[in-house]
Design a protein around this motif. Structure first.
Motif, PDB file in Angstrom:
ATOM      1  N   TYR A   1       0.834  -1.195   0.000  1.00  0.00           N
ATOM      2  CA  TYR A   1       0.000   0.000   0.000  1.00  0.00           C
ATOM      3  C   TYR A   1       0.871   1.247   0.000  1.00  0.00           C
ATOM      4  N   THR A   2       0.252   2.373  -0.338  1.00  0.00           N
ATOM      5  CA  THR A   2       0.911   3.654  -0.182  1.00  0.00           C
ATOM      6  C   THR A   2       1.271   3.840   1.288  1.00  0.00           C
ATOM      7  N   GLY A   3       2.482   4.313   1.521  1.00  0.00           N
ATOM      8  CA  GLY A   3       2.940   4.438   2.902  1.00  0.00           C
ATOM      9  C   GLY A   3       3.764   3.260   3.358  1.00  0.00           C
ATOM     10  N   ASN A   4       4.147   2.389   2.411  1.00  0.00           N
ATOM     11  CA  ASN A   4       5.061   1.283   2.699  1.00  0.00           C
ATOM     12  C   ASN A   4       4.467   0.235   3.634  1.00  0.00           C
ATOM     13  N   LEU A   5       3.168   0.014   3.536  1.00  0.00           N
ATOM     14  CA  LEU A   5       2.481  -0.976   4.370  1.00  0.00           C
ATOM     15  C   LEU A   5       2.166  -2.208   3.534  1.00  0.00           C
ATOM     16  N   ALA A   6       2.370  -3.393   4.108  1.00  0.00           N
ATOM     17  CA  ALA A   6       2.186  -4.631   3.354  1.00  0.00           C
ATOM     18  C   ALA A   6       1.356  -5.639   4.134  1.00  0.00           C
ATOM     19  N   VAL A   7       0.549  -6.404   3.396  1.00  0.00           N
ATOM     20  CA  VAL A   7      -0.177  -7.555   3.920  1.00  0.00           C
ATOM     21  C   VAL A   7       0.452  -8.795   3.295  1.00  0.00           C
ATOM     22  N   THR A   8       1.036  -9.656   4.104  1.00  0.00           N
ATOM     23  CA  THR A   8       1.687 -10.843   3.562  1.00  0.00           C
ATOM     24  C   THR A   8       0.718 -12.019   3.539  1.00  0.00           C
ATOM     25  N   LYS A   9       1.139 -13.092   2.877  1.00  0.00           N
ATOM     26  CA  LYS A   9       0.328 -14.303   2.830  1.00  0.00           C
ATOM     27  C   LYS A   9       0.182 -14.943   4.214  1.00  0.00           C
ATOM     28  N   TYR A  10       1.005 -14.507   5.166  1.00  0.00           N
ATOM     29  CA  TYR A  10       0.989 -15.097   6.495  1.00  0.00           C
ATOM     30  C   TYR A  10       0.258 -14.220   7.510  1.00  0.00           C
ATOM     31  N   THR A  11      -0.404 -13.159   7.031  1.00  0.00           N
ATOM     32  CA  THR A  11      -1.160 -12.283   7.923  1.00  0.00           C
ATOM     33  C   THR A  11      -2.392 -13.016   8.460  1.00  0.00           C
ATOM     34  N   ASP A  12      -2.639 -12.869   9.752  1.00  0.00           N
ATOM     35  CA  ASP A  12      -3.801 -13.500  10.386  1.00  0.00           C
ATOM     36  C   ASP A  12      -5.082 -12.737  10.066  1.00  0.00           C
ATOM     37  N   LEU A  13      -6.132 -13.470   9.726  1.00  0.00           N
ATOM     38  CA  LEU A  13      -7.472 -12.914   9.576  1.00  0.00           C
ATOM     39  C   LEU A  13      -8.287 -13.329  10.793  1.00  0.00           C
ATOM     40  N   ILE A  14      -8.869 -12.348  11.462  1.00  0.00           N
ATOM     41  CA  ILE A  14      -9.626 -12.579  12.692  1.00  0.00           C
ATOM     42  C   ILE A  14     -11.101 -12.307  12.391  1.00  0.00           C
TER      43      ILE A  14
ATOM     44  N   ASP B   1       0.760  -8.230  -1.854  1.00  0.00           N
ATOM     45  CA  ASP B   1       0.856  -7.683  -0.497  1.00  0.00           C
ATOM     46  C   ASP B   1      -0.280  -6.727  -0.167  1.00  0.00           C
ATOM     47  N   ARG B   2      -1.461  -7.007  -0.731  1.00  0.00           N
ATOM     48  CA  ARG B   2      -2.663  -6.245  -0.409  1.00  0.00           C
ATOM     49  C   ARG B   2      -3.811  -7.221  -0.201  1.00  0.00           C
ATOM     50  N   LEU B   3      -4.767  -6.840   0.632  1.00  0.00           N
ATOM     51  CA  LEU B   3      -5.994  -7.608   0.782  1.00  0.00           C
ATOM     52  C   LEU B   3      -6.967  -7.137  -0.291  1.00  0.00           C
ATOM     53  N   LEU B   4      -7.375  -8.067  -1.169  1.00  0.00           N
ATOM     54  CA  LEU B   4      -8.240  -7.717  -2.290  1.00  0.00           C
ATOM     55  C   LEU B   4      -9.605  -8.357  -2.162  1.00  0.00           C
ATOM     56  N   LEU B   5     -10.591  -7.684  -2.724  1.00  0.00           N
ATOM     57  CA  LEU B   5     -11.949  -8.191  -2.835  1.00  0.00           C
ATOM     58  C   LEU B   5     -12.309  -8.260  -4.310  1.00  0.00           C
ATOM     59  N   ARG B   6     -12.906  -9.373  -4.730  1.00  0.00           N
ATOM     60  CA  ARG B   6     -13.431  -9.506  -6.093  1.00  0.00           C
ATOM     61  C   ARG B   6     -14.935  -9.748  -6.024  1.00  0.00           C
ATOM     62  N   VAL B   7     -15.692  -8.883  -6.699  1.00  0.00           N
ATOM     63  CA  VAL B   7     -17.154  -8.960  -6.658  1.00  0.00           C
ATOM     64  C   VAL B   7     -17.627 -10.102  -7.547  1.00  0.00           C
ATOM     65  N   GLU B   8     -18.477 -10.971  -7.009  1.00  0.00           N
ATOM     66  CA  GLU B   8     -19.011 -12.096  -7.762  1.00  0.00           C
ATOM     67  C   GLU B   8     -20.528 -11.995  -7.966  1.00  0.00           C
TER      68      GLU B   8
ATOM     69  N   ILE C   1     -10.974  -4.797  -5.855  1.00  0.00           N
ATOM     70  CA  ILE C   1     -10.660  -3.608  -5.082  1.00  0.00           C
ATOM     71  C   ILE C   1      -9.682  -3.976  -3.975  1.00  0.00           C
ATOM     72  N   ALA C   2      -8.667  -3.136  -3.774  1.00  0.00           N
ATOM     73  CA  ALA C   2      -7.751  -3.310  -2.646  1.00  0.00           C
ATOM     74  C   ALA C   2      -8.389  -2.715  -1.404  1.00  0.00           C
ATOM     75  N   LEU C   3      -8.596  -3.547  -0.383  1.00  0.00           N
ATOM     76  CA  LEU C   3      -9.217  -3.101   0.857  1.00  0.00           C
ATOM     77  C   LEU C   3      -8.188  -2.463   1.773  1.00  0.00           C
ATOM     78  N   LYS C   4      -8.618  -1.452   2.503  1.00  0.00           N
ATOM     79  CA  LYS C   4      -7.720  -0.770   3.430  1.00  0.00           C
ATOM     80  C   LYS C   4      -8.369  -0.651   4.801  1.00  0.00           C
ATOM     81  N   ASP C   5      -7.583  -0.189   5.750  1.00  0.00           N
ATOM     82  CA  ASP C   5      -8.053  -0.082   7.126  1.00  0.00           C
ATOM     83  C   ASP C   5      -9.284   0.822   7.206  1.00  0.00           C
ATOM     84  N   GLY C   6     -10.335   0.329   7.869  1.00  0.00           N
ATOM     85  CA  GLY C   6     -11.542   1.112   8.072  1.00  0.00           C
ATOM     86  C   GLY C   6     -12.604   0.942   7.017  1.00  0.00           C
ATOM     87  N   ASP C   7     -12.316   0.202   5.946  1.00  0.00           N
ATOM     88  CA  ASP C   7     -13.316  -0.005   4.894  1.00  0.00           C
ATOM     89  C   ASP C   7     -14.507  -0.791   5.434  1.00  0.00           C
TER      90      ASP C   7
END
Length: 385
Positions: free
Chosen positions: A232-245, A313-320, A338-344
């Motif tokens: 993401y802009t600002g040098n922030l990354a979501v890796t494949k090993y990021t936990d989803l809660i 390195d982004r969390l993405l959503l694909r509309v189906e 769409i690339a999802l970001k904090d607060g969406d």
């Protein structure tokens, strides 16, 4: 924090053996998490510690020494570069961009006449250096942006290498220059390219440099982010090993907390039941009150409404869903990503945006997202009047 669950090295033979079980998420022998390539059905590959599949992503850069000539001050040089795809399983590679940067110059993008590079094929590129104003050892950095694709998904990576070119002074007499170079002075992996010597050896019939000179490349994760290819802009990354809660879901409607562990690396969300119950989803979206399903309201949620996955390195959503959805207050139609970001806030029902929502919250450590909380909200008004 999920750092302990991440790979510390490339997967071993035991991990590949364990991955043959499509339901396996960890290697029984070494305990490492199994992260499959998005194209694992074609390549059988696993991701390394940096999230790259070395089976699909195997570029090589070489200097074709045969066309070299001597270079003096005031001259320029066209570096004959060969770009190869060394994937051993027939996976194509897509060369998106190529950049060259001189000693103190700005990076310059090179025009390419090709993009798709099939497995075990090679393409030629001429990199022009510009005029050399001074004698000595001149450094050039070469950056290549490559992509691997599977269905509607794509992963991009940047690799870099360095070339040093000795430039002779002007003058009628030949001057022999000796360069005493330390590794820390030129950078690891730099290739010393001496066109004068190569030309003389070629004229003398010496075949030492008849073959291309392979360049040593390395991943350039800083460039991947600064050029906007990953993260993401600002040098922030979501890796494949990021936990989803998962929060606010009824029992059995969401997977266990942790990284995405599906065979494809994609989560399906919708009204239909989950895979363990013989359904098509990984996360079930229903409108419920006190554990009771509101069938009349839930029927407007599509059986498979959208996908969630991590790409570049982004969390993405694909509309189906044929009816689309709202992200915050913006409508998106089927097939859009769409690339999802904090607060969406994901609102599946365009016609009833407050009926059900999924709020996305990032928890970060340094420049990585450590956890992503996905909170299900029913009868959610949010900031709406």
């Amino acid at each position: 924090m999920n750092q302990m669950a991440r790979l510390t090295s490339s997967p071993g033979k035991c991990c590949f053996k364990a991955s043959l079980d499509r339901e396996a998420t960890f290697c029984d022998e070494c305990g490492s998490p199994i992260q499959r390539c998005m194209a694992t059905d074609e390549c059988g590959g696993l991701l390394d510690a940096a999230g790259c599949c070395p089976v699909c992503v195997a570029p090589e850069l070489s200097l074709d020494a045969g066309s070299a000539s001597s270079i003096k001050v005031g001259g320029s040089l066209a570096l004959p570069l060969l770009v190869s795809n060394n994937s051993p399983v027939g996976r194509p590679l897509f060369v998106e961009e190529l950049w060259i940067k001189g000693d103190d110059s700005e990076p310059r993008q090179v025009d390419l006449t090709f993009q798709r590079l099939n497995s075990e094929s090679t393409a030629e590129v001429g990199l022009r250096t510009g005029v050399f104003e001074t004698a000595g050892l001149h450094r050039f950095d070469v950056h290549i942006v490559v992509a691997t694709r599977y269905l509607w998904r794509e992963e991009r990576y940047v690799f870099t290498t360095a070339i040093a070119i000795p430039v002779d002074p002007e003058g009628p007499s030949e001057i022999v220059q000796n360069y005493n170079i330390q590794a820390d002075e030129i950078g690891a992996g730099m290739t010393i390219y001496n066109p004068t010597r190569i030309q003389k050896e070629r004229e003398a019939g010496i075949a030492t440099h008849a073959e291309p000179i392979r360049l040593t490349m390395r991943r350039a994760d800083t460039l991947e982010r600064s050029l906007g290819h990953r993260g993401y802009t600002g040098n922030l990354a979501v890796t494949k090993y990021t936990d989803l809660i998962w929060q606010g879901f009824d029992p059995g409607h969401a997977p266990l907390d942790g990284p995405i562990r599906t065979q494809t690396g994609v989560l399906g969300l919708g009204r239909a039941s989950n895979a363990p119950e013989g359904g098509m989803n990984d996360v079930r979206l229903l409108i419920t009150h006190d554990g009771e399903i509101d069938e009349e309201a839930s029927v407007h949620i599509s059986r498979r409404h959208f996908h969630l996955f991590i790409e570049n390195d982004r969390l993405l959503l694909r509309v189906e869903s044929q009816n689309g959805l709202l992200l915050n207050d913006t409508p998106w139609r089927r097939g859009k990503m769409i690339a999802l970001k904090d607060g969406d806030v994901i609102r599946p029902l365009v016609s009833r945006p407050n009926a059900i929502a999924l709020k996305v919250l990032f928890e970060t450590q340094h420049d990585e997202v450590d956890r992503i909380i996905l909170k299900r909200l029913v009868d959610f008004a949010g900031d709406r009047p």
